[in-house]
Design a protein around this motif. Structure first.
Motif, mmCIF file in Angstrom:
data_model
loop_
_atom_site.group_PDB
_atom_site.id
_atom_site.type_symbol
_atom_site.label_atom_id
_atom_site.label_comp_id
_atom_site.label_asym_id
_atom_site.label_seq_id
_atom_site.Cartn_x
_atom_site.Cartn_y
_atom_site.Cartn_z
ATOM 1 N N PRO A 1 -81.963 -12.755 72.218
ATOM 2 C CA PRO A 1 -82.322 -12.179 73.510
ATOM 3 C C PRO A 1 -83.820 -12.381 73.771
ATOM 4 C CG PRO A 1 -81.716 -10.463 71.914
ATOM 5 C CD PRO A 1 -81.495 -11.787 71.244
ATOM 6 N N ALA A 2 -84.196 -12.489 75.055
ATOM 7 C CA ALA A 2 -85.590 -12.824 75.400
ATOM 8 C C ALA A 2 -86.583 -11.881 74.721
ATOM 9 C CB ALA A 2 -85.756 -12.790 76.916
ATOM 10 N N HIS A 3 -86.258 -10.571 74.640
ATOM 11 C CA HIS A 3 -87.255 -9.639 74.094
ATOM 12 C C HIS A 3 -87.429 -9.754 72.579
ATOM 13 C CE1 HIS A 3 -83.552 -7.275 73.536
ATOM 14 N NE2 HIS A 3 -84.201 -6.728 72.529
ATOM 15 N N GLN A 4 -86.632 -10.621 71.955
ATOM 16 C CA GLN A 4 -86.832 -10.833 70.510
ATOM 17 C C GLN A 4 -87.447 -12.198 70.204
ATOM 18 O OE1 GLN A 4 -83.218 -10.138 68.293
ATOM 19 N NE2 GLN A 4 -83.032 -8.094 69.154
ATOM 20 N N ARG A 5 -87.707 -12.976 71.251
ATOM 21 C CA ARG A 5 -88.279 -14.307 71.007
ATOM 22 C C ARG A 5 -89.812 -14.225 70.928
ATOM 23 N NH1 ARG A 5 -85.472 -17.259 75.884
ATOM 24 N NH2 ARG A 5 -83.517 -16.146 75.604
ATOM 25 N N GLY A 6 -90.418 -15.008 70.046
ATOM 26 C CA GLY A 6 -91.888 -15.103 69.997
ATOM 27 C C GLY A 6 -92.543 -13.770 69.707
ATOM 28 N N ARG A 7 -93.723 -13.582 70.299
ATOM 29 C CA ARG A 7 -94.505 -12.358 70.044
ATOM 30 C C ARG A 7 -94.819 -11.649 71.335
ATOM 31 N NH1 ARG A 7 -99.256 -15.432 67.168
ATOM 32 N NH2 ARG A 7 -98.054 -16.256 65.436
ATOM 33 N N PRO A 8 -94.895 -10.299 71.303
ATOM 34 C CA PRO A 8 -95.322 -9.597 72.511
ATOM 35 C C PRO A 8 -96.821 -9.834 72.730
ATOM 36 C CG PRO A 8 -95.049 -8.058 70.675
ATOM 37 C CD PRO A 8 -94.631 -9.413 70.170
ATOM 38 N N ILE A 9 -97.195 -10.132 73.960
ATOM 39 C CA ILE A 9 -98.612 -10.342 74.272
ATOM 40 C C ILE A 9 -99.012 -9.261 75.271
ATOM 41 C CG2 ILE A 9 -100.217 -11.947 75.436
ATOM 42 C CD1 ILE A 9 -99.557 -12.885 72.672
ATOM 43 N N ASP A 10 -99.597 -8.177 74.764
ATOM 44 C CA ASP A 10 -99.988 -7.100 75.678
ATOM 45 C C ASP A 10 -101.417 -7.349 76.174
ATOM 46 O OD1 ASP A 10 -101.743 -6.355 73.730
ATOM 47 O OD2 ASP A 10 -100.564 -4.629 73.034
ATOM 48 N N SER A 11 -101.952 -6.362 76.915
ATOM 49 C CA SER A 11 -103.248 -6.598 77.558
ATOM 50 C C SER A 11 -104.387 -6.765 76.537
ATOM 51 C CB SER A 11 -103.560 -5.456 78.523
ATOM 52 O OG SER A 11 -103.464 -4.228 77.827
ATOM 53 N N SER A 12 -104.184 -6.341 75.286
ATOM 54 C CA SER A 12 -105.285 -6.474 74.317
ATOM 55 C C SER A 12 -105.620 -7.948 74.055
ATOM 56 C CB SER A 12 -104.946 -5.775 72.998
ATOM 57 O OG SER A 12 -103.875 -6.426 72.365
#
Ligand code: URA
Ligand code: ZN
Length: 372
Positions: A55-66
């Motif tokens: 699922p898309a939310h498990q691909r790669g890494r989360p990139i938040d505003s930091s």
């Protein structure tokens, strides 16, 4: 007595213009927005991240505003008593751009970094980025331009160089330009090892194998190829800062040297030695600096042993490796690396203070005024 300054020389940013570029792409690397607008987009950064079965939310890494916010970078610095940071664009830099697109993006990103630093009240400097797919003359042109920007102290470079690695003859004009401009090369990994090395169960371990082992081996091979091809014989003043305490260079330098001395392929040189004229030991002590992003006193001691205590520089790799607990202020990646430096030096607090800040101030000529 005022506390000694802490300087972070390994700290990254993805400027918003660069994130927009990633968002416009559909091939790795690209930024994937999630249907839930409150969830951070995912950075599909490694080929293995582009797994449509997940699922898309498990691909790669989360990139938040930091990853893009300079205010958050400065908050992080304040929370952790970092006086000054030398920021660099995070991987994969401009490696994936066409020869036509590269130079304008390099100029755009480097000008943005210079602007950020010049408005930061002396607490930020930067390592710039080069357009590796562009013709050598354009890259050399950008290096000359960078040497005139007041907050640029070097360039960050991936292990593939112009695409063929760091023993590529095509890099000669680039090495010459960097050497004459006295710009430090910050050598940083991105590509890791071929995914077959990690085995069929690799996805069960997330990014652990590529980051903990792939990155350091990639860096070790890249630097060794650079040395083997005689780059430091032809460019004796070139300065290289190797990420993650040199990958595994400190641990393996004796073995690398021994393999060269036993290799019939290299004729003996005047000194009765084989391989590059300037031996690995000499190059490590005269051309190389190592960061202390190694998370253990053993790693710091190994780095100090091969390059000397004046040539090891503190870093955090912020904003990678954020705390996993929601709302935590203190970053383990900071605490562990500070502790590793202090523990490595024991009673020699002066040497620890130099690694935490003094060495970088001297090497990069940083003005760490107290109004920062
Ligand atoms: N640190 C980096 O600089 N880049 C990564 O991709 C992961 C950790
Ligand atoms: Zn990094």
């Amino acid at each position: 007595m005022a506390p000694s300054p802490i300087v972070d020389i390994h700290t990254h940013v993805y400027p918003t213009t660069y994130l927009a570029l990633l968002r416009s792409r559909t091939e790795v690397p690209y930024l994937l927005d999630l249907p839930d607008k409150l969830a951070p987009p995912r950075l599909i950064i490694l080929p293995s991240d582009d797994d449509l079965a997940l699922p898309a939310h498990q691909r790669g890494r989360p990139i938040d505003s930091s990853y893009s916010s300079i205010n958050q970078k400065i908050d992080f610095m304040k929370t952790h008593d970092i006086t000054t940071s030398v920021v660099s664009l995070a991987n994969p830099w401009l490696d994936f751009l066409s020869p036509e697109e590269g130079p304008q993006w390099a100029e755009k990103v480097n000008n943005e970094l210079e602007d950020i630093c010049s408005t930061s009240l002396k607490c930020l400097y930067a390592f710039a980025t080069l357009p590796p797919s562009a013709p050598a003359s354009r890259i050399v042109g950008e290096i000359h331009r960078l040497s005139l920007l007041p907050h640029i102290r070097g360039i960050i470079l991936g292990t593939t160089g112009l695409s063929k690695g760091l023993d590529d003859h095509g890099l000669e004009p680039i090495w010459s330009a960097l050497e004459s401009a006295k710009l430090l090369i910050f050598l940083h990994p991105h590509y890791g090892l071929p995914s077959s090395v990690y085995g069929p169960r690799a996805s069960e371990y997330g990014h652990v194998l590529p980051l903990s082992l792939g990155f350091p081996m990639e860096t070790t091979v890249a630097f060794t190829r650079m040395w083997l091809s005689g780059v430091f014989d032809r460019h004796p003043k070139l300065k290289v800062l190797i990420a993650h305490a040199g990958g595994t260079v400190p641990f393996l330098s004796g073995r690398i040297d021994s393999c060269v001395q036993h290799e019939r392929h290299f004729p003996e040189n005047e000194g009765g030695k084989r391989g590059p004229k300037r031996g690995l030991k000499e190059v490590l002590r005269e051309n190389v600096w190592l960061d202390a992003v190694v998370y253990s006193p053993t790693g710091v001691r190994a780095a100090v042993e091969v390059v000397g205590k004046e040539r090891v520089l503190f870093g955090t790799d912020h904003p990678f490796f954020p705390p996993l607990e929601e709302g935590a202020e203190e970053w383990m990646s900071m605490g562990t690396n500070v502790h590793a430096v202090k523990e490595a030096f024991g009673d020699d607090e002066q040497a620890a203070a130099k690694v935490l800040g003094g060495n970088a101030i001297e090497l990069l000529g940083l003005d760490v005024a107290s109004d920062g």
